[in-house]
Design a protein around this motif. Structure first.
Motif, PDB file in Angstrom:
ATOM      1  N   HIS A 139       4.513  -5.338   4.630  1.00 28.69           N
ATOM      2  CA  HIS A 139       5.908  -5.847   4.180  1.00 28.69           C
ATOM      3  C   HIS A 139       7.064  -4.962   4.481  1.00 28.69           C
ATOM      4  O   HIS A 139       6.824  -3.596   4.130  1.00 28.69           O
ATOM      5  CB  HIS A 139       5.717  -6.197   2.631  1.00 28.69           C
ATOM      6  CG  HIS A 139       4.688  -7.243   2.103  1.00 28.69           C
ATOM      7  ND1 HIS A 139       4.936  -8.486   2.353  1.00 28.69           N
ATOM      8  CD2 HIS A 139       3.461  -7.076   1.806  1.00 28.69           C
ATOM      9  CE1 HIS A 139       4.024  -9.115   1.793  1.00 28.69           C
ATOM     10  NE2 HIS A 139       3.078  -8.424   1.553  1.00 28.69           N
ATOM     11  N   TYR A 140       8.246  -5.351   4.851  1.00 26.31           N
ATOM     12  CA  TYR A 140       9.174  -4.375   5.046  1.00 26.31           C
ATOM     13  C   TYR A 140      10.253  -4.653   3.946  1.00 26.31           C
ATOM     14  O   TYR A 140      10.284  -5.718   3.639  1.00 26.31           O
ATOM     15  CB  TYR A 140       9.940  -4.960   6.507  1.00 26.31           C
ATOM     16  CG  TYR A 140       9.097  -4.465   7.597  1.00 26.31           C
ATOM     17  CD1 TYR A 140       9.097  -3.166   8.201  1.00 26.31           C
ATOM     18  CD2 TYR A 140       8.260  -5.532   8.253  1.00 26.31           C
ATOM     19  CE1 TYR A 140       8.025  -2.796   9.325  1.00 26.31           C
ATOM     20  CE2 TYR A 140       7.489  -5.285   9.442  1.00 26.31           C
ATOM     21  CZ  TYR A 140       7.336  -3.944   9.933  1.00 26.31           C
ATOM     22  OH  TYR A 140       6.777  -3.579  10.878  1.00 26.31           O
ATOM     23  N   ILE A 141      10.621  -3.664   3.425  1.00 30.82           N
ATOM     24  CA  ILE A 141      11.784  -3.571   2.411  1.00 30.82           C
ATOM     25  C   ILE A 141      13.019  -3.032   2.900  1.00 30.82           C
ATOM     26  O   ILE A 141      12.926  -1.665   3.219  1.00 30.82           O
ATOM     27  CB  ILE A 141      10.924  -2.979   1.106  1.00 30.82           C
ATOM     28  CG1 ILE A 141       9.945  -3.524   0.658  1.00 30.82           C
ATOM     29  CG2 ILE A 141      12.171  -2.836  -0.063  1.00 30.82           C
ATOM     30  CD1 ILE A 141       9.025  -2.741  -0.642  1.00 30.82           C
ATOM     31  N   TYR A 142      13.865  -3.601   3.085  1.00 26.78           N
ATOM     32  CA  TYR A 142      15.088  -3.108   3.536  1.00 26.78           C
ATOM     33  C   TYR A 142      16.120  -2.717   2.254  1.00 26.78           C
ATOM     34  O   TYR A 142      16.366  -3.497   1.564  1.00 26.78           O
ATOM     35  CB  TYR A 142      15.916  -4.096   4.355  1.00 26.78           C
ATOM     36  CG  TYR A 142      15.191  -4.417   5.617  1.00 26.78           C
ATOM     37  CD1 TYR A 142      15.237  -3.473   6.577  1.00 26.78           C
ATOM     38  CD2 TYR A 142      14.557  -5.332   5.539  1.00 26.78           C
ATOM     39  CE1 TYR A 142      14.431  -3.685   7.853  1.00 26.78           C
ATOM     40  CE2 TYR A 142      13.685  -5.836   6.954  1.00 26.78           C
ATOM     41  CZ  TYR A 142      13.808  -4.873   7.952  1.00 26.78           C
ATOM     42  OH  TYR A 142      12.967  -5.284   8.999  1.00 26.78           O
ATOM     43  N   THR A 143      16.360  -1.557   2.144  1.00 23.41           N
ATOM     44  CA  THR A 143      17.229  -1.137   0.808  1.00 23.41           C
ATOM     45  C   THR A 143      18.698  -1.485   1.169  1.00 23.41           C
ATOM     46  O   THR A 143      19.149  -1.439   2.336  1.00 23.41           O
ATOM     47  CB  THR A 143      17.075   0.384   0.802  1.00 23.41           C
ATOM     48  OG1 THR A 143      17.505   0.978   1.745  1.00 23.41           O
ATOM     49  CG2 THR A 143      15.685   0.690   0.271  1.00 23.41           C
ATOM     50  N   MET A 167       0.751  -1.181   0.040  1.00 25.07           N
ATOM     51  CA  MET A 167      -0.080   0.073   0.013  1.00 25.07           C
ATOM     52  C   MET A 167       0.733   1.117  -0.089  1.00 25.07           C
ATOM     53  O   MET A 167       1.654   1.215   0.966  1.00 25.07           O
ATOM     54  CB  MET A 167      -0.861   0.109   1.384  1.00 25.07           C
ATOM     55  CG  MET A 167      -1.715   1.046   1.615  1.00 25.07           C
ATOM     56  SD  MET A 167      -2.881   1.106   2.712  1.00 25.07           S
ATOM     57  CE  MET A 167      -4.217   0.109   1.935  1.00 25.07           C
ATOM     58  N   PRO A 168       0.765   2.200  -0.933  1.00 25.79           N
ATOM     59  CA  PRO A 168       1.558   3.384  -1.022  1.00 25.79           C
ATOM     60  C   PRO A 168       1.321   4.143   0.233  1.00 25.79           C
ATOM     61  O   PRO A 168       0.163   4.114   0.898  1.00 25.79           O
ATOM     62  CB  PRO A 168       1.033   3.822  -2.210  1.00 25.79           C
ATOM     63  CG  PRO A 168      -0.344   3.570  -2.552  1.00 25.79           C
ATOM     64  CD  PRO A 168      -0.302   1.977  -1.895  1.00 25.79           C
ATOM     65  N   ILE A 169       2.084   5.255   0.432  1.00 28.24           N
ATOM     66  CA  ILE A 169       1.991   6.256   1.601  1.00 28.24           C
ATOM     67  C   ILE A 169       0.599   6.935   1.331  1.00 28.24           C
ATOM     68  O   ILE A 169       0.240   7.302   0.040  1.00 28.24           O
ATOM     69  CB  ILE A 169       3.140   7.389   1.584  1.00 28.24           C
ATOM     70  CG1 ILE A 169       4.335   6.397   1.831  1.00 28.24           C
ATOM     71  CG2 ILE A 169       2.993   8.379   2.492  1.00 28.24           C
ATOM     72  CD1 ILE A 169       5.693   7.272   1.616  1.00 28.24           C
ATOM     73  N   GLN A 170       0.037   7.128   2.282  1.00 29.74           N
ATOM     74  CA  GLN A 170      -1.323   7.925   2.232  1.00 29.74           C
ATOM     75  C   GLN A 170      -1.120   9.136   2.715  1.00 29.74           C
ATOM     76  O   GLN A 170      -0.643   9.479   3.552  1.00 29.74           O
ATOM     77  CB  GLN A 170      -2.362   7.065   3.150  1.00 29.74           C
ATOM     78  CG  GLN A 170      -2.555   5.828   2.428  1.00 29.74           C
ATOM     79  CD  GLN A 170      -3.244   5.553   1.463  1.00 29.74           C
ATOM     80  OE1 GLN A 170      -4.511   6.175   1.035  1.00 29.74           O
ATOM     81  NE2 GLN A 170      -2.895   4.699   0.390  1.00 29.74           N
ATOM     82  N   PHE A 171      -1.909  10.196   2.106  1.00 31.28           N
ATOM     83  CA  PHE A 171      -1.885  11.563   2.511  1.00 31.28           C
ATOM     84  C   PHE A 171      -3.520  11.985   2.881  1.00 31.28           C
ATOM     85  O   PHE A 171      -4.686  11.516   2.305  1.00 31.28           O
ATOM     86  CB  PHE A 171      -1.404  12.337   1.231  1.00 31.28           C
ATOM     87  CG  PHE A 171      -0.052  12.301   1.040  1.00 31.28           C
ATOM     88  CD1 PHE A 171       0.927  12.940   1.937  1.00 31.28           C
ATOM     89  CD2 PHE A 171       0.346  11.190   0.072  1.00 31.28           C
ATOM     90  CE1 PHE A 171       2.402  12.567   1.647  1.00 31.28           C
ATOM     91  CE2 PHE A 171       1.606  10.987   0.041  1.00 31.28           C
ATOM     92  CZ  PHE A 171       2.848  11.586   0.825  1.00 31.28           C
ATOM     93  N   CYS A 172      -3.446  13.147   3.673  1.00 38.58           N
ATOM     94  CA  CYS A 172      -4.883  13.489   4.191  1.00 38.58           C
ATOM     95  C   CYS A 172      -5.530  14.217   2.966  1.00 38.58           C
ATOM     96  O   CYS A 172      -5.009  15.046   2.531  1.00 38.58           O
ATOM     97  CB  CYS A 172      -4.586  14.486   5.294  1.00 38.58           C
ATOM     98  SG  CYS A 172      -6.168  14.931   5.940  1.00 38.58           S
TER      99      CYS A 172
END
Length: 116
Positions: A48-52, A1-6
């Motif tokens: 889900h955690y994505i580690y760069t 899920m992408p970052i959500q904005f108000c």
């Protein structure tokens, strides 16, 4: 899920967990920290955690080869108090500023680096 904005103020929403007294399971909600907007998650959410991978840093002084043909001088090492150190000067700031002097301890096994 992408970052959500108000949708009201445009700030990034935070994901919080709320517990209902009627139900034993917690529900997730996106809430705005600056205005009263909140959005309850009705569907199940899987995180889900994505580690760069971190970029390997280049040695700005040129690596081990940069210290091969440098002069040494009388300078006390802050780590082992040895009285000799290799030195080199580099222009790290603007041209109207003085050069930065980098030192490396001459004592075998120490090799501590510092600058002035």
């Amino acid at each position: 899920m992408p970052i959500q904005f108000c949708p009201w103020c445009g700030n990034m929403l935070s994901l919080t967990s709320t517990e209902n007294s009627e139900e034993t399971k917690a529900t997730l909600a996106f809430v705005c920290n600056t205005c009263p907007y909140s959005f309850l998650m009705e569907n199940e959410c899987v995180c889900h955690y994505i580690y760069t991978k971190r970029k390997e840093l280049d040695d700005v002084l040129g690596g081990a080869d940069a210290w091969k043909n440098v002069d040494n001088t009388e300078a006390q090492c802050p780590a082992c108090n040895h009285d000799r150190a290799y030195f080199m000067q580099l222009q790290t700031r603007s041209a109207d500023e003085p050069m930065t002097v980098f030192y490396k301890c001459c004592k075998d096994g120490c090799g501590y680096r510092w600058k002035e």
